[in-house]
Scaffold this motif. Structure first.
Motif, short mmCIF file in Angstrom:
data_model
loop_
_atom_site.label_atom_id
_atom_site.label_comp_id
_atom_site.label_asym_id
_atom_site.label_seq_id
_atom_site.Cartn_x
_atom_site.Cartn_y
_atom_site.Cartn_z
N MET A 153 0.85 -1.20 0.00
CA MET A 153 0.00 0.00 0.00
C MET A 153 0.88 1.24 0.00
SD MET A 153 -2.88 1.22 2.77
CE MET A 153 -3.95 -0.17 2.37
N THR A 154 0.50 2.24 -0.79
CA THR A 154 1.27 3.48 -0.86
C THR A 154 0.96 4.35 0.35
OG1 THR A 154 1.21 3.40 -3.27
CG2 THR A 154 1.76 5.51 -2.28
N LYS A 155 1.99 4.63 1.14
CA LYS A 155 1.81 5.45 2.34
C LYS A 155 2.60 6.75 2.28
CE LYS A 155 1.00 1.47 5.38
NZ LYS A 155 1.48 0.75 6.59
N ASN A 156 3.74 6.71 1.59
CA ASN A 156 4.60 7.88 1.50
C ASN A 156 4.87 8.22 0.04
OD1 ASN A 156 5.47 8.39 4.40
ND2 ASN A 156 6.03 6.23 4.16
N ILE A 157 4.47 9.42 -0.36
CA ILE A 157 4.77 9.88 -1.71
C ILE A 157 5.65 11.11 -1.61
CG2 ILE A 157 3.84 10.85 -3.85
CD1 ILE A 157 1.45 9.05 -3.58
N VAL A 158 6.76 11.06 -2.31
CA VAL A 158 7.69 12.19 -2.34
C VAL A 158 7.66 12.81 -3.73
CG1 VAL A 158 10.10 12.90 -2.13
CG2 VAL A 158 9.18 11.17 -0.58
N ILE A 159 7.62 14.13 -3.77
CA ILE A 159 7.65 14.89 -5.02
C ILE A 159 8.98 15.61 -5.08
CG2 ILE A 159 6.54 16.72 -6.36
CD1 ILE A 159 4.01 16.17 -4.54
N ILE A 160 9.73 15.41 -6.15
CA ILE A 160 11.00 16.10 -6.33
C ILE A 160 10.80 17.21 -7.35
CG2 ILE A 160 13.42 15.91 -6.97
CD1 ILE A 160 13.32 12.97 -6.22
N GLY A 161 10.85 18.45 -6.89
CA GLY A 161 10.68 19.60 -7.78
C GLY A 161 9.57 20.51 -7.31
N GLY A 162 9.86 21.81 -7.23
CA GLY A 162 8.89 22.77 -6.72
C GLY A 162 8.35 23.71 -7.77
N GLY A 163 8.31 23.26 -9.02
CA GLY A 163 7.72 24.08 -10.08
C GLY A 163 6.24 23.80 -10.23
N HIS A 164 5.71 24.10 -11.41
CA HIS A 164 4.27 23.92 -11.65
C HIS A 164 3.86 22.45 -11.54
CE1 HIS A 164 3.16 28.02 -13.01
NE2 HIS A 164 4.44 28.08 -13.29
N ALA A 165 4.67 21.55 -12.06
CA ALA A 165 4.31 20.13 -12.01
C ALA A 165 4.33 19.62 -10.57
CB ALA A 165 5.27 19.31 -12.88
N GLY A 166 5.37 19.98 -9.83
CA GLY A 166 5.46 19.51 -8.44
C GLY A 166 4.33 20.02 -7.58
N ALA A 167 4.02 21.31 -7.70
CA ALA A 167 2.93 21.88 -6.92
C ALA A 167 1.59 21.26 -7.28
CB ALA A 167 2.88 23.39 -7.12
N ALA A 200 1.14 18.25 -8.50
CA ALA A 200 1.13 16.87 -8.00
C ALA A 200 0.69 16.83 -6.55
CB ALA A 200 2.50 16.24 -8.16
N ALA A 201 1.21 17.75 -5.74
CA ALA A 201 0.82 17.79 -4.32
C ALA A 201 -0.67 18.06 -4.17
CB ALA A 201 1.62 18.87 -3.60
N ALA A 202 -1.17 19.03 -4.94
CA ALA A 202 -2.60 19.36 -4.86
C ALA A 202 -3.46 18.20 -5.34
CB ALA A 202 -2.88 20.61 -5.68
N TYR A 249 -0.59 24.39 1.88
CA TYR A 249 0.25 23.22 2.18
C TYR A 249 0.05 22.77 3.62
CZ TYR A 249 2.29 24.71 -2.21
OH TYR A 249 2.46 25.07 -3.53
N GLU A 250 -0.11 23.74 4.50
CA GLU A 250 -0.35 23.39 5.91
C GLU A 250 -1.71 22.71 6.08
OE1 GLU A 250 -0.58 25.58 10.31
OE2 GLU A 250 0.04 26.71 8.53
N LYS A 251 -2.74 23.28 5.47
CA LYS A 251 -4.08 22.73 5.59
C LYS A 251 -4.17 21.32 5.01
CE LYS A 251 -8.88 23.60 4.13
NZ LYS A 251 -9.77 24.52 3.38
N ASN A 252 -3.42 21.07 3.92
CA ASN A 252 -3.49 19.78 3.24
C ASN A 252 -2.37 18.82 3.64
OD1 ASN A 252 -5.73 19.84 0.98
ND2 ASN A 252 -4.81 21.89 1.02
N ALA A 253 -1.68 19.18 4.70
CA ALA A 253 -0.63 18.31 5.26
C ALA A 253 0.39 17.91 4.19
CB ALA A 253 -1.26 17.07 5.89
N VAL A 254 0.86 18.90 3.47
CA VAL A 254 1.95 18.70 2.51
C VAL A 254 3.22 19.24 3.15
CG1 VAL A 254 2.88 19.27 0.25
CG2 VAL A 254 0.43 18.84 0.52
N ASP A 255 4.18 18.38 3.40
CA ASP A 255 5.44 18.81 4.00
C ASP A 255 6.32 19.43 2.93
OD1 ASP A 255 4.62 17.73 6.44
OD2 ASP A 255 5.52 15.79 6.00
N LEU A 256 6.70 20.68 3.13
CA LEU A 256 7.59 21.36 2.20
C LEU A 256 9.02 21.29 2.72
CD1 LEU A 256 5.57 24.62 1.34
CD2 LEU A 256 5.78 22.54 -0.04
N VAL A 257 9.89 20.74 1.91
CA VAL A 257 11.32 20.71 2.25
C VAL A 257 12.00 21.60 1.22
CG1 VAL A 257 13.36 19.26 2.57
CG2 VAL A 257 11.09 18.35 3.12
N LEU A 258 12.19 22.87 1.59
CA LEU A 258 12.68 23.87 0.66
C LEU A 258 14.18 24.09 0.85
CD1 LEU A 258 9.76 26.45 1.00
CD2 LEU A 258 9.99 24.58 -0.66
N GLY A 259 14.83 24.52 -0.22
CA GLY A 259 16.25 24.78 -0.17
C GLY A 259 17.08 23.53 0.02
#
Length: 406
Positions: free
Chosen positions: A1-15, A17-19, A67-77
Motif C-alpha cells: 500500500m502506498t503510504k509515502n509519496i515524495v515529489i521532487i521539484g517545486g515548479g508547476h508540475a510539483g505543486a 502533483a501535491a494538490a 500546504y499546511e491545511k493539506n498536510a503537505v510537508d515542504l522541504v525547501l532549499g
C-alpha cells in the motif's frame, strides 16, 4: 500500500502533483522537496512583469496555508542527491526520505552555450526567481543589453529592456525568430514589432564569444568577428532537461525521462511530469518533450492518477503563450508536422491567426492578439472538430457560432 509519496521539484508540475494527491483522495504522507527556498510560484511572469515591477513579490501558485491545511510537508532549499530505488529512499545528503511512490518534477535548466567568456560576471540566465532578482538589479544600472537567442525568453526580456529604456540587440543564429515553434508569418510579425520598438535584431548571427575586461563583459563577438558593446548579456538559447537523478537511478532516459501514456517511468512506483519528460505523442506518432505550464500541470494530474491506481492515457492538447511588448502570442496544438497553413486576419492590422494543417487535418493555431481564435482552437483541437481551410481563412464566417453548432 502506498503510504509515502515524495515529489521532487517545486515548479508547476510539483505543486500540482501535491494538490492532486489530496484532491484525488490520497491520505498518506506527502512531501515536496525543492532546491529553491521559495514556496512554488508562477514562473512565466519572471521574464515579463516581474522585471518591471517595483517589488520582488512572487505570485505563489498556492499560499503557504494551502500546504499546511493539506498536510503537505515542504522541504525547501534542499537538493536531492540520489534516488535509492532498492531501499525506497530519496537521499538529501546525509538525510533521506522514504517513499512508496515518487513524482519526478525535476524540470529543466538553461542551456549554457560553450563559448569563451560565458562565465563573466554580468552574464545572465533566467530560470528561477533568484535569476530574475539578479537580472532585475542589473537592469537598474544597465545601458547596453545584448540578448543571445531569439526565442520566447530572449524576446520577452528584450521587449522589457526596451520598455525600460535600454539599448537592446538580439543575436539569433537561425534565419528567423522563434523558428522552431511558430509559422514564418508569426516570425516576420515579431521581427517587425521588435524593430519598431527600437531593438536591433540580427538574424543568422552566431556568437563566437563574449569579450571581458576585469571580469566583466564589455562586448559580444559574432562569428564574423564583429564586436557589439554590452554591459549586460542575457543568454536564452533553450533548456536542458534535468534527467541526472533519473538516469543515476537506472530509469530509462532519452531526451528526457521516458514515460508511458500514463506518465509512469520504467519503474511503476515512479511517475514524471513537466519539462523533463519524454513521452510518445499520440498525434505525431513519436516521442516529444514539451516545455509549458499547461503540459506540466496536466501531466502531473495524469501521473498522480497513475500512482493511485487510476491511470488514464495523457491526451491533453498543448498550448503556450508569450507576451512581447503589446503583443500576445498564443499557440495551441503542435505544428511540427504541418504541411500547409492559412492566414485568418491581416498581420498589418496587428491581429491575426495562422491555422496549420497536416493534409486536411487542423493540427495547430498560432494567434497574435486574437484570444478568441485561441480559445476556439483549444476547443476544436480538444474535440477533434475539423475546419475546412477556406472557412478558416474567411473572416466573414463566425467561427464561434460554427464551432458551438458542431
Amino acid at each position: 500500500m502506498t503510504k509515502n509519496i515524495v515529489i521532487i521539484g517545486g515548479g508547476h508540475a510539483g505543486a500540482q502533483a501535491a494538490a492532486s494527491l489530496r484532491s484525488d483522495g490520497f491520505d498518506g504522507r506527502v512531501t515536496l522537496v525543492s532546491a529553491e527556498r521559495e514556496i512554488p510560484y508562477h514562473r512565466p511572469p519572471l521574464s515579463k512583469g516581474f522585471i518591471k515591477a517595483e517589488g520582488d513579490e512572487l505570485q505563489e501558485l498556492r499560499p503557504a496555508a494551502f500546504y499546511e491545511k493539506n498536510a503537505v510537508d515542504l522541504v525547501l532549499g534542499s537538493e536531492v542527491t540520489a534516488i535509492d530505488r532498492d531501499a525506497g529512499l530519496v537521499r538529501l545528503g546525509a538525510d533521506s526520505l522514504p517513499f512508496d511512490g515518487l513524482v519526478l518534477a525535476t524540470g529543466a535548466r538553461v542551456r549554457v552555450p560553450p563559448v569563451p567568456g560565458i562565465d563573466l560576471e554580468n552574464i545572465f540566465l533566467l530560470r528561477t526567481a533568484e535569476d530574475a532578482r539578479r537580472l532585475k538589479r542589473r537592469f537598474a544600472m544597465a545601458r547596453d543589453v545584448v540578448v543571445v537567442g531569439g526565442g520566447f525568453i530572449g524576446l520577452e526580456l528584450a521587449a522589457t529592456a526596451r520598455l525600460l529604456g535600454k539599448t537592446v540587440t538580439v543575436l539569433e543564429a537561425a534565419p528567423r525568430l522563434m523558428g522552431r515553434v511558430v509559422a514564418p508569418a508569426i516570425s516576420a510579425y515579431f521581427l517587425d514589432l521588435h524593430r519598431a520598438m527600437g531593438t536591433t535584431i540580427r538574424l543568422e548571427t552566431p556568437v563566437h564569444g563574449i569579450i571581458g575586461e576585469n571580469g566583466q563583459a564589455v562586448a559580444v563577438e559574432t562569428l564574423s568577428g564583429e564586436r557589439i558593446p554590452a554591459d549586460t548579456v542575457i543568454v536564452g538559447v533553450g533548456v536542458v532537461p534535468n534527467v541526472e537523478l533519473a538516469e543515476a537511478a537506472g530509469l530509462h532516459v532519452a531526451n528526457g525521462i521516458v514515460v508511458d501514456e500514463a506518465m509512469r517511468t520504467s519503474d511503476p512506483r515512479i511517475v514524471a511530469a513537466g519539462d523533463a519528460v519524454s513521452f510518445h505523442h499520440w498525434a505525431l506518432g513519436r516521442s516529444v518533450r514539451l516545455e509549458s505550464v499547461q503540459n506540466a500541470v496536466d501531466q502531473a494530474k495524469t501521473g498522480v492518477a497513475a500512482l493511485l491506481g487510476k491511470g488514464e492515457a495523457y491526451r491533453a492538447v498543448p498550448w503556450f503563450w508569450s507576451d512581447q511588448g503589446d503583443a500576445k502570442l498564443q499557440m495551441v496544438g503542435l505544428s511540427n508536422d504541418a504541411n500547409s497553413s492559412v492566414l485568418r486576419g491581416r498581420p498589418e492590422d496587428g491581429s491575426f491567426s495562422v491555422f496549420h494543417y497536416r493534409d486536411d487535418e487542423l493540427v495547430a493555431i498560432d494567434s497574435v492578439n486574437r484570444a478568441g481564435d485561441h480559445m476556439l482552437g483549444r476547443r476544436m483541437l480538444g474535440s477533434g472538430f475539423q475546419l475546412d481551410k477556406a472557412v478558416a481563412a474567411d473572416e466573414g464566417v463566425d467561427l464561434k457560432k460554427l464551432v458551438l453548432a458542431g
